[in-house]
Scaffold this motif. Structure first.
Motif, PDB file in Angstrom:
ATOM      1  N   GLY A  13      -0.986  -8.754  14.615  1.00  0.00           N
ATOM      2  CA  GLY A  13       0.168  -9.407  14.867  1.00  0.00           C
ATOM      3  C   GLY A  13       0.628 -10.170  13.299  1.00  0.00           C
ATOM      4  N   GLU A  14      -0.327 -10.532  12.697  1.00  0.00           N
ATOM      5  CA  GLU A  14      -0.079 -11.022  11.289  1.00  0.00           C
ATOM      6  C   GLU A  14       0.255 -10.015  10.462  1.00  0.00           C
ATOM      7  OE1 GLU A  14      -2.390 -13.895   8.013  1.00  0.00           O
ATOM      8  OE2 GLU A  14      -2.819 -14.294  10.173  1.00  0.00           O
ATOM      9  N   ALA A  15      -0.416  -8.899  10.498  1.00  0.00           N
ATOM     10  CA  ALA A  15       0.001  -7.550   9.698  1.00  0.00           C
ATOM     11  C   ALA A  15       1.566  -7.245   9.765  1.00  0.00           C
ATOM     12  CB  ALA A  15      -0.751  -6.613  10.016  1.00  0.00           C
ATOM     13  N   VAL A  16       1.891  -7.098  11.162  1.00  0.00           N
ATOM     14  CA  VAL A  16       3.209  -6.826  11.475  1.00  0.00           C
ATOM     15  C   VAL A  16       4.336  -7.719  10.626  1.00  0.00           C
ATOM     16  CG1 VAL A  16       4.934  -6.378  13.467  1.00  0.00           C
ATOM     17  CG2 VAL A  16       2.876  -5.513  13.681  1.00  0.00           C
ATOM     18  N   LEU A  17       4.055  -9.230  10.764  1.00  0.00           N
ATOM     19  CA  LEU A  17       4.868 -10.018  10.512  1.00  0.00           C
ATOM     20  C   LEU A  17       4.960  -9.943   8.789  1.00  0.00           C
ATOM     21  CD1 LEU A  17       3.815 -13.251  12.385  1.00  0.00           C
ATOM     22  CD2 LEU A  17       6.213 -11.858  12.500  1.00  0.00           C
ATOM     23  N   ALA A  18       3.838  -9.647   8.268  1.00  0.00           N
ATOM     24  CA  ALA A  18       3.666  -9.700   6.776  1.00  0.00           C
ATOM     25  C   ALA A  18       4.319  -8.262   6.460  1.00  0.00           C
ATOM     26  CB  ALA A  18       2.185  -9.573   6.257  1.00  0.00           C
ATOM     27  N   THR A  19       4.344  -7.327   7.040  1.00  0.00           N
ATOM     28  CA  THR A  19       4.946  -5.967   6.733  1.00  0.00           C
ATOM     29  C   THR A  19       6.434  -6.064   6.770  1.00  0.00           C
ATOM     30  OG1 THR A  19       3.232  -4.578   7.863  1.00  0.00           O
ATOM     31  CG2 THR A  19       5.454  -3.603   7.529  1.00  0.00           C
ATOM     32  N   VAL A  20       7.063  -6.959   7.770  1.00  0.00           N
ATOM     33  CA  VAL A  20       8.536  -7.271   7.955  1.00  0.00           C
ATOM     34  C   VAL A  20       8.894  -8.050   6.629  1.00  0.00           C
ATOM     35  CG1 VAL A  20      10.132  -8.542   9.138  1.00  0.00           C
ATOM     36  CG2 VAL A  20       8.425  -7.294  10.358  1.00  0.00           C
ATOM     37  N   VAL A  21       8.134  -9.097   6.143  1.00  0.00           N
ATOM     38  CA  VAL A  21       8.352  -9.886   5.162  1.00  0.00           C
ATOM     39  C   VAL A  21       8.519  -9.112   3.772  1.00  0.00           C
ATOM     40  CG1 VAL A  21       7.697 -11.642   3.523  1.00  0.00           C
ATOM     41  CG2 VAL A  21       7.531 -12.162   5.917  1.00  0.00           C
ATOM     42  N   ALA A 172       4.502  -2.526  -1.701  1.00  0.00           N
ATOM     43  CA  ALA A 172       4.546  -3.784  -1.467  1.00  0.00           C
ATOM     44  C   ALA A 172       4.012  -4.190  -0.094  1.00  0.00           C
ATOM     45  CB  ALA A 172       6.354  -4.407  -1.720  1.00  0.00           C
ATOM     46  N   VAL A 173       4.396  -3.281   1.048  1.00  0.00           N
ATOM     47  CA  VAL A 173       3.643  -3.568   2.192  1.00  0.00           C
ATOM     48  C   VAL A 173       2.222  -3.347   2.234  1.00  0.00           C
ATOM     49  CG1 VAL A 173       3.803  -2.282   4.620  1.00  0.00           C
ATOM     50  CG2 VAL A 173       5.904  -2.774   3.635  1.00  0.00           C
ATOM     51  N   ALA A 174       1.524  -2.514   1.536  1.00  0.00           N
ATOM     52  CA  ALA A 174       0.147  -2.212   1.392  1.00  0.00           C
ATOM     53  C   ALA A 174      -0.449  -3.407   0.798  1.00  0.00           C
ATOM     54  CB  ALA A 174       0.010  -0.872   0.788  1.00  0.00           C
ATOM     55  N   SER A 175       0.147  -3.928  -0.424  1.00  0.00           N
ATOM     56  CA  SER A 175      -0.385  -5.174  -0.929  1.00  0.00           C
ATOM     57  C   SER A 175      -0.405  -6.418   0.019  1.00  0.00           C
ATOM     58  CB  SER A 175       0.439  -5.474  -2.197  1.00  0.00           C
ATOM     59  OG  SER A 175       0.453  -4.265  -3.090  1.00  0.00           O
ATOM     60  N   ALA A 206      -2.502   2.479 -10.636  1.00  0.00           N
ATOM     61  CA  ALA A 206      -2.512   3.597  -9.429  1.00  0.00           C
ATOM     62  C   ALA A 206      -1.026   3.891  -9.076  1.00  0.00           C
ATOM     63  CB  ALA A 206      -3.235   3.079  -8.475  1.00  0.00           C
ATOM     64  N   SER A 207       0.090   3.004  -9.509  1.00  0.00           N
ATOM     65  CA  SER A 207       1.257   3.193  -8.866  1.00  0.00           C
ATOM     66  C   SER A 207       2.104   4.614  -9.179  1.00  0.00           C
ATOM     67  CB  SER A 207       1.937   2.129  -9.299  1.00  0.00           C
ATOM     68  OG  SER A 207       2.327   2.066 -10.514  1.00  0.00           O
ATOM     69  N   PRO A 208       1.754   5.307 -10.074  1.00  0.00           N
ATOM     70  CA  PRO A 208       2.602   6.651 -10.296  1.00  0.00           C
ATOM     71  C   PRO A 208       2.138   7.342  -9.100  1.00  0.00           C
ATOM     72  CG  PRO A 208       1.644   5.771 -12.372  1.00  0.00           C
ATOM     73  CD  PRO A 208       0.827   4.976 -11.325  1.00  0.00           C
ATOM     74  N   GLU A 209       1.162   7.420  -8.450  1.00  0.00           N
ATOM     75  CA  GLU A 209       0.999   8.138  -7.279  1.00  0.00           C
ATOM     76  C   GLU A 209       0.840   7.408  -6.009  1.00  0.00           C
ATOM     77  OE1 GLU A 209      -2.404  11.610  -6.875  1.00  0.00           O
ATOM     78  OE2 GLU A 209      -3.359  10.056  -6.596  1.00  0.00           O
ATOM     79  N   ALA A 210       2.209   6.917  -5.762  1.00  0.00           N
ATOM     80  CA  ALA A 210       2.437   5.907  -4.700  1.00  0.00           C
ATOM     81  C   ALA A 210       1.507   6.160  -3.392  1.00  0.00           C
ATOM     82  CB  ALA A 210       3.859   5.901  -4.301  1.00  0.00           C
ATOM     83  N   TYR A 211       1.418   7.383  -2.865  1.00  0.00           N
ATOM     84  CA  TYR A 211       0.956   7.632  -1.717  1.00  0.00           C
ATOM     85  C   TYR A 211      -0.827   7.364  -1.478  1.00  0.00           C
ATOM     86  CZ  TYR A 211      -0.483  12.229  -3.429  1.00  0.00           C
ATOM     87  OH  TYR A 211      -0.883  13.321  -3.954  1.00  0.00           O
ATOM     88  N   SER A 212      -1.236   7.569  -3.010  1.00  0.00           N
ATOM     89  CA  SER A 212      -2.759   7.304  -2.691  1.00  0.00           C
ATOM     90  C   SER A 212      -2.880   5.767  -3.033  1.00  0.00           C
ATOM     91  CB  SER A 212      -3.552   7.946  -3.849  1.00  0.00           C
ATOM     92  OG  SER A 212      -3.020   7.738  -5.164  1.00  0.00           O
ATOM     93  N   ALA A 213      -1.987   5.079  -3.792  1.00  0.00           N
ATOM     94  CA  ALA A 213      -2.101   3.842  -4.207  1.00  0.00           C
ATOM     95  C   ALA A 213      -2.153   2.767  -3.101  1.00  0.00           C
ATOM     96  CB  ALA A 213      -0.939   3.150  -5.214  1.00  0.00           C
ATOM     97  N   VAL A 214      -1.340   3.108  -2.011  1.00  0.00           N
ATOM     98  CA  VAL A 214      -1.459   2.495  -0.948  1.00  0.00           C
ATOM     99  C   VAL A 214      -2.843   2.298  -0.286  1.00  0.00           C
ATOM    100  CG1 VAL A 214       0.822   2.820  -0.390  1.00  0.00           C
ATOM    101  CG2 VAL A 214      -0.712   4.233   0.763  1.00  0.00           C
ATOM    102  N   LEU A 215      -3.684   3.246  -0.350  1.00  0.00           N
ATOM    103  CA  LEU A 215      -5.153   3.052  -0.018  1.00  0.00           C
ATOM    104  C   LEU A 215      -5.962   2.547  -1.075  1.00  0.00           C
ATOM    105  CD1 LEU A 215      -5.346   6.875   1.241  1.00  0.00           C
ATOM    106  CD2 LEU A 215      -5.036   4.849   2.555  1.00  0.00           C
ATOM    107  N   VAL A 216      -5.513   2.594  -2.129  1.00  0.00           N
ATOM    108  CA  VAL A 216      -6.331   1.967  -3.304  1.00  0.00           C
ATOM    109  C   VAL A 216      -6.463   0.591  -3.145  1.00  0.00           C
ATOM    110  CG1 VAL A 216      -6.440   1.483  -5.835  1.00  0.00           C
ATOM    111  CG2 VAL A 216      -5.963   3.748  -5.136  1.00  0.00           C
ATOM    112  N   ILE A 217      -5.279  -0.135  -2.949  1.00  0.00           N
ATOM    113  CA  ILE A 217      -5.385  -1.380  -2.779  1.00  0.00           C
ATOM    114  C   ILE A 217      -5.990  -2.212  -1.423  1.00  0.00           C
ATOM    115  CG2 ILE A 217      -2.971  -1.725  -1.396  1.00  0.00           C
ATOM    116  CD1 ILE A 217      -4.340  -4.085  -4.258  1.00  0.00           C
ATOM    117  N   LEU A 218      -5.843  -1.084  -0.311  1.00  0.00           N
ATOM    118  CA  LEU A 218      -6.633  -1.476   0.917  1.00  0.00           C
ATOM    119  C   LEU A 218      -8.119  -1.236   0.874  1.00  0.00           C
ATOM    120  CD1 LEU A 218      -3.926  -0.356   3.290  1.00  0.00           C
ATOM    121  CD2 LEU A 218      -4.812  -2.513   3.148  1.00  0.00           C
ATOM    122  N   PHE A 219      -8.606  -0.472  -0.086  1.00  0.00           N
ATOM    123  CA  PHE A 219     -10.081   0.039  -0.097  1.00  0.00           C
ATOM    124  C   PHE A 219     -10.846  -1.099  -0.087  1.00  0.00           C
ATOM    125  CE2 PHE A 219     -13.780   2.058  -1.701  1.00  0.00           C
ATOM    126  CZ  PHE A 219     -13.862   3.421  -0.902  1.00  0.00           C
ATOM    127  N   ALA A 220     -10.909  -2.003  -1.056  1.00  0.00           N
ATOM    128  CA  ALA A 220     -11.947  -2.974  -1.304  1.00  0.00           C
ATOM    129  C   ALA A 220     -11.887  -4.012  -0.014  1.00  0.00           C
ATOM    130  CB  ALA A 220     -11.538  -3.914  -2.395  1.00  0.00           C
TER     131      ALA A 220
END
Length: 652
Positions: A13-21, A172-175, A206-220
């Motif tokens: 639920g919190e993830a959905v709200l954060a995504t919308v923001v 932005a969403v992934a972050s 990582a941002s030039p390769e955006a589709y992998s960067a969304v995983l880079v930020i979530l990995f840790a």
């Protein structure tokens, strides 16, 4: 079960709200940037200055969030400020420097060309399909591109035009999602700090390769979550009466991340799975060691469960993670696996793994990379913290095992070069930087707290520490446009799908693509996605959803397409003696034959500049020219049209 449902439901639920923001902040920011006629980034410092202003504004929002959390007031306002601050930072740091161009970082050059082609394909049609070849399912994970294609289709935009805003908003969403996940694992104020710091590092590297960067930020945070799922010695060694989800919420979250990786990026999927498996092994060995220590110090105490009994709960969780991940991964891999299992042509060798740049021939140590001194200092602090806290902090253990896994993967990648391939470890460097940066944030806050207590807690110490952290962060972030300088400049110098260069200089031959597209539609009488075009100017396929007869290089070609066989067939066609022979060859082509050819002209010949794999050389691609005599197309079966430097040949 109720606790598990509550945990997972609350987090989602919190993830959905954060995504919308994040989506709202990104969309509003990019729209605002687009309403002003900005100068090109490479010819003016205006957008650079405004980027710094925006970053300072994001920092104010993040500081406000931390202050509210520390004051224990307006918790939801604190969360909102953190989401706005982080998503706003991503939007302004990438969106403002690119405000005067319709292209994303790296424009339409090199690898960004095939990425744009994929987004264009999945904008044109909702079903999973190979980016280039007709009648083939995709091998390359379609997750990020499929979502982007649906966004483009929803707003009636071309794929290439959607790439920039979609890439920025998705980052932005992934972050913010990473920050939400951190907040479920650690103190809320620390979560904001580590979320902001790792986002800055991700955007920079990582941002030039955006589709992998969304995983880079979530990995840790996902690996910290995985360690919490797999390493629960108190529950393995003794029965606990506490009412908890017993780590099953973390199991679900880990499975979702690994599965998402499989849908988005194959390499990161393999690395995530390897890291989680390594964690399971370490968790089992740690429990065995702890049981042995108990037996040594308290010999009168029962030794408890046996080795296999201790392994089973870890193995069960690993299996559940694997089942969840496999279920998600098969959404994008399933069609290709079914087609491959049914038999069909394939290219020889594994050219997707045939790339070894200089950075892939040695281990990366970001703590000693003095070309980025602030990052090096943060990573060095993180290294010290990881060593000091390895025995007492679950966060340090999770990050440390993840870092070890990446180094093991890198060593394996270098070792397998003796067998003629690599494991593409050089692409893992952004993850390594983010892991060390996360550790550096923990080292900074814990170190500052230790100093604060050691010097008798002076009143101004906390304020001074916060000031140093904020100023250091601003010093790093305002340099991000310089780090991405080449990528930004390319976005201004490449010619976009409208035939324009954002720096207002003369466009390249791409400016003729519109006329070529119009001629193709008129002469074939078919929609774009029902025509196959053979061309070496494959950026044409990135702007318009025609199918190609041959991909840009073998490294991104579908193995079911037989890249090498197609290259040999093209070469054979060029050596034929008459239009009749060519027509006969096209009629009996083992694949869907070209409906049109898009050549360059050279004297009495039409040319295609194709590519072949020459690994282990670096560069790993050699360009060569195939020339077709013009006489091969002097026949009523072919309609020949000269457009700029191109010649379009359409089969009738």
């Amino acid at each position: 079960m109720r606790v598990l449902v509550r945990q997972v439901g609350s987090g989602l639920g919190e993830a959905v709200l954060a995504t919308v923001v994040a989506v709202v902040v990104g969309a509003v920011g990019l729209y605002a940037f687009s309403t002003v006629h900005w100068p090109a980034f490479d010819s003016s410092n205006v957008t650079r200055a405004l980027t710094t202003v925006g970053q300072a504004g994001a920092a104010v929002a993040l500081v406000g969030s931390v202050v509210l959390i520390r004051m224990r007031r307006w918790a939801w306002m604190a969360k909102l400020l953190s989401w706005v601050g982080i998503s706003g930072f991503v939007t302004v740091t990438l969106g403002m420097p690119l405000a005067a161009t319709k292209l994303y970082l790296l424009g339409i050059s090199v690898d960004q060309e095939f990425r744009t082609e994929y987004l264009t394909r999945l904008t044109d049609r909702a079903g999973l399909h190979d980016m280039t070849y007709a009648e083939l399912p995709p091998l390359y994970p379609a997750g990020w591109f499929w979502i982007g294609g649906r966004v483009a289709n929803l707003f009636g935009l071309a794929g290439w035009e959607t790439f920039k805003p979609y890439a920025i908003v998705s980052l932005a969403v992934a972050s913010v999602l990473a920050t939400v996940l951190w907040s479920k694992l650690i103190r809320a104020d620390w979560a904001v700090a580590v979320g902001a710091a790792t986002t800055a590092v991700m955007v920079a590297f990582a941002s030039p390769e955006a589709y992998s960067a969304v995983l880079v930020i979530l990995f840790a945070p996902s690996m910290v979550l995985a360690w919490g799922a797999l390493h629960r010695p108190a529950e393995w060694l003794e029965k606990s009466s506490a009412v908890t989800a017993r780590g099953w919420g973390a199991v679900v979250g880990t499975g979702l991340f690994v599965g998402l990786s499989g849908m988005f990026y194959t390499l990161f999927f393999a690395v995530a799975a390897f890291t989680v498996a390594l964690m399971a092994l370490v968790a089992w060995l740690a429990v065995l060691w702890q049981r042995r220590a108990v037996a040594v110090h308290r010999p009168q105490t029962s030794t408890g469960p046996g080795a296999f009994a201790l392994l089973w709960p870890i193995l069960l969780r690993l299996i559940v993670i694997g089942v969840i991940a496999a279920g998600l991964t098969l959404i994008t891999w399933g069609p290709w696996l079914l087609r491959a299992a049914g038999g069909g042509p394939s290219s020889s060798g594994g050219s997707a793994l045939h790339y070894l740049p200089e950075s892939g021939s040695h281990l990366a140590f970001p703590m000693f990379d003095f070309s980025h001194p602030l990052l090096a200092a943060l990573c060095l602090l993180g290294t010290v913290w990881l060593v000091l806290r390895a025995g007492s902090s679950r966060r340090a253990q999770a990050l440390g095992i993840s870092i070890v896994a990446l180094y093991l993967w890198s060593l394996a990648s270098m070792a397998v070069t003796a067998g003629g391939a690599t494991l593409l470890a050089f692409r893992l460097e952004p993850i390594l930087q983010v892991l060390f940066a996360a550790a550096g944030v923990f080292g900074f806050v814990e170190g500052a707290r230790a100093i604060y207590q050691a010097i008798d807690e002076p009143a101004r110490m906390r304020t001074a520490t916060a000031a140093v952290a904020v100023l250091g962060a601003l010093a790093f972030t305002q340099g991000i446009p310089a780090v991405l300088g080449t990528e930004i400049t390319t976005a201004y110098t490449d010619t976009d799908g409208n035939g324009e260069r954002a720096d207002k200089r003369n466009p390249s031959a791409v400016q003729h693509y519109r006329a070529i597209d119009a001629a193709l539609l008129e002469q074939t009488g078919r929609p774009r996605d029902r025509s196959v075009v053979l061309t070496a100017d494959t950026s044409f396929l990135a702007y318009y959803p025609y199918y190609g007869f041959q991909a840009l290089t073998s490294h991104y070609a579908n193995p079911l397409a037989d890249f090498a066989g197609r290259a040999a067939e093209i070469k054979r066609w060029s050596g034929l003696k008459s239009a009749g022979e060519l027509q006969e060859a096209l009629n009996h082509c083992p694949w869907r034959a070209p409906d049109a050819f898009l050549f360059r002209r050279s004297g009495d010949e039409y040319t295609l500049r194709l590519a072949e794999d020459v690994y282990p050389n670096d560069p790993n691609v050699r360009r060569y020219t195939v020339a077709f005599p013009k006489t091969l197309f002097e026949d009523p079966h072919f309609q020949v049209t000269d457009i700029g430097p191109f010649t379009l040949v359409v089969r009738r």
